[in-house]
Design a protein around this motif. Sequence first.
Motif, short mmCIF file in Angstrom:
data_model
loop_
_atom_site.label_atom_id
_atom_site.label_comp_id
_atom_site.label_asym_id
_atom_site.label_seq_id
_atom_site.Cartn_x
_atom_site.Cartn_y
_atom_site.Cartn_z
N ALA A 48 0.83 -1.21 0.00
CA ALA A 48 0.00 0.00 0.00
C ALA A 48 0.87 1.26 0.00
CB ALA A 48 -0.92 -0.01 1.22
N LEU A 49 1.92 1.26 0.82
CA LEU A 49 2.81 2.42 0.88
C LEU A 49 3.52 2.64 -0.46
CD1 LEU A 49 3.95 4.67 2.62
CD2 LEU A 49 5.65 3.06 3.50
N ALA A 50 3.94 1.55 -1.09
CA ALA A 50 4.60 1.66 -2.40
C ALA A 50 3.65 2.25 -3.44
CB ALA A 50 5.10 0.29 -2.84
N ALA A 51 2.42 1.78 -3.43
CA ALA A 51 1.43 2.29 -4.39
C ALA A 51 1.16 3.78 -4.16
CB ALA A 51 0.14 1.49 -4.29
N ASP A 52 1.02 4.17 -2.89
CA ASP A 52 0.74 5.57 -2.56
C ASP A 52 1.90 6.50 -2.91
OD1 ASP A 52 -1.75 4.89 -1.61
OD2 ASP A 52 -1.17 4.97 0.51
N SER A 53 3.14 5.99 -2.80
CA SER A 53 4.31 6.85 -3.00
C SER A 53 4.97 6.68 -4.36
CB SER A 53 5.33 6.61 -1.88
OG SER A 53 5.72 5.26 -1.86
N VAL A 55 6.48 3.98 -5.62
CA VAL A 55 7.65 3.10 -5.64
C VAL A 55 7.36 1.94 -6.59
CG1 VAL A 55 9.04 1.50 -4.27
CG2 VAL A 55 8.43 3.73 -3.34
N MET A 56 8.18 1.80 -7.62
CA MET A 56 7.95 0.78 -8.63
C MET A 56 8.57 -0.56 -8.27
SD MET A 56 6.20 2.59 -10.70
CE MET A 56 6.13 1.90 -12.32
N PHE A 57 9.71 -0.51 -7.56
CA PHE A 57 10.39 -1.74 -7.14
C PHE A 57 11.35 -1.42 -6.00
CE2 PHE A 57 12.29 -0.06 -11.02
CZ PHE A 57 13.59 0.20 -10.63
N ALA A 58 11.80 -2.47 -5.35
CA ALA A 58 12.67 -2.32 -4.17
C ALA A 58 14.09 -1.97 -4.58
CB ALA A 58 12.66 -3.62 -3.37
N PRO A 59 14.79 -1.30 -3.68
CA PRO A 59 14.28 -0.72 -2.45
C PRO A 59 13.64 0.64 -2.71
CG PRO A 59 16.63 -0.33 -2.59
CD PRO A 59 16.25 -1.15 -3.80
N PRO A 67 8.28 10.54 -0.84
CA PRO A 67 9.03 9.66 -1.75
C PRO A 67 10.38 10.28 -2.11
CG PRO A 67 6.76 9.95 -2.50
CD PRO A 67 6.98 10.91 -1.38
N PHE A 68 11.42 9.46 -2.05
CA PHE A 68 12.77 9.92 -2.37
C PHE A 68 13.34 9.18 -3.57
CE2 PHE A 68 17.40 9.75 -1.90
CZ PHE A 68 17.68 11.10 -1.93
N SER A 69 13.31 7.84 -3.52
CA SER A 69 13.87 7.08 -4.64
C SER A 69 13.40 5.63 -4.57
CB SER A 69 15.40 7.11 -4.61
OG SER A 69 15.90 6.34 -3.53
N PHE A 70 13.64 4.94 -5.67
CA PHE A 70 13.51 3.49 -5.68
C PHE A 70 14.59 2.95 -6.58
CE2 PHE A 70 10.44 5.07 -8.79
CZ PHE A 70 10.74 4.33 -9.93
N GLY A 71 14.93 1.68 -6.36
CA GLY A 71 16.07 1.10 -7.07
C GLY A 71 17.35 1.43 -6.32
N ARG A 72 18.47 1.40 -7.01
CA ARG A 72 19.76 1.61 -6.34
C ARG A 72 19.82 2.99 -5.70
NH1 ARG A 72 25.11 2.83 -6.28
NH2 ARG A 72 26.52 1.12 -5.84
N LEU A 73 20.05 3.02 -4.39
CA LEU A 73 20.08 4.27 -3.63
C LEU A 73 21.40 4.99 -3.85
CD1 LEU A 73 18.88 6.19 -1.50
CD2 LEU A 73 19.81 4.67 0.26
#
Length: 91
Positions: A48-53, A55-59, A67-73
């Motif tokens: 739910a948090l990923a959908a709201d923000s 985020v397409m994939f981890a991390p 929301p800041f980033s997703f994928g390689r930090l």
Amino acid sequence: MNDPVEITLLTAPDCGFCDHAKQVLHRLGRQYRLQVIEIDLTSEAGNALAADSGVMFAPGVLVAGEPFSFGRLSERKLRRALDRRAGADRM
């Protein structure tokens, strides 16, 4: 004294980028006051948090709920954001 910055880390099992993100946060935690909350992306709350923000994939990384980033930090990008935040807190 500044409150710690809340970092939410959405992780997945067997995720190399997630391991990298944890290492980055551990290093930055020596310099900045961070409160890291790790949530499994495959859990109901994580999904739910990923959908709201967006985020397409981890991390997925959220800084203070934003929301800041997703994928390689990127350590450099996160460090710059934390520095800007610290500067804003001093004003």
